[in-house]
Scaffold this active site. Structure first.
Site, PDB file in Angstrom:
ATOM      1  N   TYR A   1     -14.403 -20.750  41.405  1.00  0.00           N
ATOM      2  CA  TYR A   1     -14.792 -21.735  40.384  1.00  0.00           C
ATOM      3  C   TYR A   1     -15.439 -21.039  39.176  1.00  0.00           C
ATOM      4  CZ  TYR A   1     -17.323 -25.951  38.706  1.00  0.00           C
ATOM      5  OH  TYR A   1     -17.830 -26.982  37.965  1.00  0.00           O
TER       6      TYR A   1
ATOM      7  N   LYS B   1     -14.129 -21.105  35.411  1.00  0.00           N
ATOM      8  CA  LYS B   1     -14.978 -21.754  34.411  1.00  0.00           C
ATOM      9  C   LYS B   1     -15.293 -20.816  33.257  1.00  0.00           C
ATOM     10  CE  LYS B   1     -15.642 -26.005  35.591  1.00  0.00           C
ATOM     11  NZ  LYS B   1     -14.848 -26.985  34.819  1.00  0.00           N
TER      12      LYS B   1
ATOM     13  N   GLY C   1     -45.262 -17.258  44.248  1.00  0.00           N
ATOM     14  CA  GLY C   1     -45.922 -15.950  44.307  1.00  0.00           C
ATOM     15  C   GLY C   1     -47.334 -16.102  44.852  1.00  0.00           C
TER      16      GLY C   1
ATOM     17  N   PHE D   1     -46.848  -9.636  40.998  1.00  0.00           N
ATOM     18  CA  PHE D   1     -45.708 -10.265  41.671  1.00  0.00           C
ATOM     19  C   PHE D   1     -44.448  -9.478  41.313  1.00  0.00           C
ATOM     20  CE2 PHE D   1     -48.793 -13.651  40.702  1.00  0.00           C
ATOM     21  CZ  PHE D   1     -49.164 -13.937  42.005  1.00  0.00           C
TER      22      PHE D   1
ATOM     23  N   GLN E   1     -70.707  -9.805  84.144  1.00  0.00           N
ATOM     24  CA  GLN E   1     -70.990  -8.660  85.024  1.00  0.00           C
ATOM     25  C   GLN E   1     -70.762  -7.353  84.284  1.00  0.00           C
ATOM     26  OE1 GLN E   1     -68.560  -9.246  88.465  1.00  0.00           O
ATOM     27  NE2 GLN E   1     -69.703 -11.054  89.098  1.00  0.00           N
TER      28      GLN E   1
END
Ligand code: NAI
Length: 739
Positions: A162, A166, A533, A563, A727
């Site tokens: 496609y 296109k 982020g 980021f 103990q």
């Protein structure tokens, strides 16, 4: 004056539904005679029916318009044009709109999937347009629309067939625009977005309903009107928004030297320059493009290798309207954020906390005695205030939201965040930097609870294509990311995000559809919606908090991250940590791909002994307790023999020491994790056994005056949890009898 089409004949292909139907209705409403073509197939091109076209023709006629139906496939282009000529005597406008989908991942695309898509979209538009061309030439008027798609412009998973067809249509339109110009035949291309049966499988139902075809058709109608002189344009259109696209080219670099072979090494060495969009140019025709290349030949002869090619007058520099001084002087009203435990808990869930881990309960249950807000919740009130829609209205800042990337984040806490209340954030622009191709905006938010400063946020935002305004490159106000030490990490935590991580995180207030809406993400360059982020940031921060600060929020001082790459919901985060004093360097990778998602990150902690005075204050550490000495000694022993004791004991013991009937101190001896540790004050980790005893009785036990069992049965020593472990504890306590 209204745009009318009296006397014009329009053919709209695939007009039995979706966008085509709306175009047909719009042209007819403005006086055109319309050929409503539709083969009446299903979305994959199967079946056939005349009903679709007939229905639209009836609709037009019912409103007093002029229309006829045609049921041929666009592959039989001549027949469609013949219908126009037979019914109305001419053809003025062709809207190539018919289309089908046969989405497959590339290796699964069959010959038929490829051929059918290319036949209907590309060949069909060619057949129809060619049949109309000479009629248009003779009458010296023609308007043609090609329908491309964002999938073609940008690429899209599962749409190789496609996308190629296109974008083929754009190539076809480009050439027709050139050939048609002198005959007043204009050809333009649109990449629409609208809810239709083609998109209902990929878009949520309300988006299908809201993205109406009637938000696309006015562009088509205008481009086809005789007044419109646009030719060879490409437009993205949808939701009531229209934008024009064009090619952008870097200045490039001449990598060849006179009388020398051109080498791949020279290409490599010039790569940054070849790809640098600073002062880019926008060639708009093949002459401009070719002319430039031919010019290079003589420049190589002149020995200009590596020279800076001259910037065209349409460089980014002349277009950016950034004005740092004006932006920094602008006073923004404070942002007010009111919240309670619900938002704190929702945020904790959003950054991956779970009741699976008992340590997390203090952040997930408002009834927990140490219920706290995760420190990184501090970004929420500021994020809402700083990153909200107001950025565009700041004078001196010229940005397009679709070009904005959240680059870095710094957060510093001055006290633990309250679990409810009203916080006020004062926002300002700290700096605007010119990075050539893009601009960097640094915003800060100072968040107050009443008069008290609770936290400080610095947001670094990158705006693609907004550079070149002649500003400075660096800022001394920026909190810089720091690289981790060059050694293997001291600790690594791997944790999966869930498929719904972004869906959950966004409920804390970041509603950007990029994180939830597949079609919106696809309009960007993302295959699927990406994780926020700041969500990965929350994961990394709590990994550090747990590993190095026992989940004690009062130990958290600051965090910085860059980021670097997006994380997809469901991927696993691998947080790598390096301890350098009170600074923990952090790098966060996507485990599945090895990509670094958060880079240059670090978390600063307060030293354990300096835990927030506020928290210490909750449990008075009553000076003068005799037990203090014993615990100090236990602490020293753990430092010396920790690993050995951990092996022997394998338990976590908490001591609540009372004085005059009141809780006066709390100590926790961790002889289970790592090489053991001693904690003073509230402890958020998992405790196996908790003792409550008065300072005096405690001393009697450790000095051997009182047998622990006797203390227990007489009620002097209360124990809760795994009693059997007591103990083992005796081993250490007995040693202290010698004190
Ligand atoms: P739609 O499926 O509602 O309309 C397409 C029409 O074309 C259908 O009525 C179909 O029967 C007809 N058709 C299919 N093959 C045909 C053929 N061989 N001959 C004649 N008619 C035929 O889809 P929609 O969404 O209205 O799409 C219209 C155009 O816009 C298509 O070219 C599509 O690729 C393009 N497009 C749509 C987008 C959207 O968001 N809806 C996005 C990008 C492109």
């Amino acid at each position: 004056m209204s745009l009318l089409f009296e006397g014009r004949v329009v053919l709209v292909t695939g007009a039995g539904g979706g966008l085509g139907r709306d175009y047909a209705l719009a042209f007819a409403a403005r006086g055109a005679s319309v050929v409503v073509n539709d083969l009446g197939v299903d979305t994959a091109g199967g079946g056939r029916s005349s009903a679709a076209a007939d229905k639209v023709v009836q609709e037009i006629r019912a409103k007093g318009g002029k229309a006829v139906a045609n049921y041929d496939s666009v592959e039989d282009g001549e027949k469609l044009i013949q219908t126009a000529l037979d019914s109305f005597g001419r053809i003025d406008i062709v809207v190539n709109n018919a289309g089908i989908l046969r989405d497959r991942s590339f290796p699964r695309t069959s010959d038929l999937d490829w051929d059918l898509i290319h036949r209907i979209h590309l060949r069909g538009s060619f057949m129809v347009t060619r049949a109309a061309w000479n009629h248009m030439r003779k009458q010296k008027f023609g308007r043609i629309i090609m329908t491309a798609s964002a999938a073609g412009i940008y690429g899209n998973f599962g749409q190789a067939n496609y996308s190629s067809a296109k974008l083929g249509l754009l190539g076809l339109a480009n050439s027709l625009a050139v050939e048609g110009q002198k005959h007043n035949i204009h050809c333009n291309t649109i990449a629409p977005v609208a809810g239709s049966r083609l998109t209902e499988t990929v878009m949520p139902p309300d988006l299908v309903a809201s993205l109406k075809p009637e938000y696309v058709s006015p562009l088509v109608v205008w481009l086809c009107h005789e007044q419109c002189q646009e030719n060879g344009g490409l437009f993205e259109v949808g939701a009531g928004w229209i934008a024009k696209l064009r090619w952008e080219r870097t200045q490039g670099s001449i990598v060849r030297q006179k009388n020398k072979p051109m080498t791949p090494e020279a290409v490599r060495d010039q790569w940054d320059k070849i790809c640098d969009f600073t002062n880019s140019v926008k060639p708009s025709n093949v002459q401009e493009s070719m002319g430039f290349v031919i010019n290079v030949l003589s420049r190589v002869e002149d020995g200009e290798a590596g020279a800076n090619l001259t910037a065209a007058p349409t460089s980014a520099a002349s277009e950016s309207k950034m004005n740092p001084t004006v932006a920094m002087e602008h006073k923004m009203p404070p942002g007010v954020f009111t919240y309670d435990h619900v938002q704190c808990i929702l945020y904790a869930l959003g950054v991956g906390m779970s009741t699976k881990d008992p340590d997390h309960l203090r952040f997930l249950y408002e009834g927990h005695p140490d219920f706290s807000c995760l420190p990184t919740f501090g970004v929420i009130p500021a994020h809402l205030a700083v990153m909200g829609g107001e950025l565009i209205s700041i004078p001196g800042i010229d940005l397009d939201y679709t070009q904005v990337l959240h680059g870095e984040q710094y957060l510093e806490l001055y006290k633990p965040l309250p679990t409810s209340g009203t916080l006020t954030t004062e926002r300002s622009v700290v700096d605007v930097l010119d990075k050539g191709s893009g601009a960097v905006l640094i915003f800060e938010g100072k968040t107050y609870s009443g008069d008290e400063l609770v936290c400080y946020n610095q947001f670094t935002v990158f705006v693609v294509g907004a550079g070149g305004f002649g500003g400075k490159r660096n800022s001394d106000k920026a909190k810089a990311p720091l690289p981790p030490p060059k050694r293997a990490p001291d600790a690594v935590v791997i944790e999966s995000t869930t498929r719904d991580q972004a869906a959950l995180y966004r409920l804390s207030g970041d509603w950007n559809p990029l994180h939830i809406d597949p079609s919106f993400a696809a309009m960007g360059t993302f295959k699927v919606p990406i994780l926020h982020g700041l969500c990965s940031f929350g994961f990394a921060a709590r990994h550090v908090l747990k590993h190095y600060a026992n989940n004690d929020p009062s130990r958290f001082k600051a965090i910085k991250v860059r980021f670097a790459k997006p994380v997809l919901p469901g991927q696993s985060l691998q947080t790598e940590m390096w301890k350098e004093g009170n600074r923990i360097h952090v790098q966060c990778k996507v485990k599945e791909t090895g990509d670094v998602a958060l880079s240059g990150a670090y978390v600063d902690l307060h030293p354990a002994s300096e835990a927030s005075p506020e928290v210490l204050h909750k449990v008075p550490q009553g000076g003068g307790l005799q037990s203090e000495l014993v615990f100090a000694e236990i602490g020293r022993r753990i430092k010396d023999l920790g690993s050995e004791l951990v092996k022997k004991v394998n338990g976590v013991f908490s001591w609540e020491i009372t004085k005059d009937g009141e809780k006066a101190a709390q100590w926790t001896i961790d002889l289970k994790n790592g090489s053991g540790s001693l904690h003073k004050g509230p402890y958020s980790g998992k405790v196996d056994l908790t003792f409550t005893v008065s300072d005096e009785d405690f001393m009697d036990v450790v000095t051997g005056k009182l047998m622990p069992q006797k203390a227990f049965f007489s009620g002097k020593l209360k124990a809760k949890g795994n009693i059997m472990l007591s103990q083992k504890l005796e081993v250490i306590l007995k040693d202290h009898a010698k004190l």
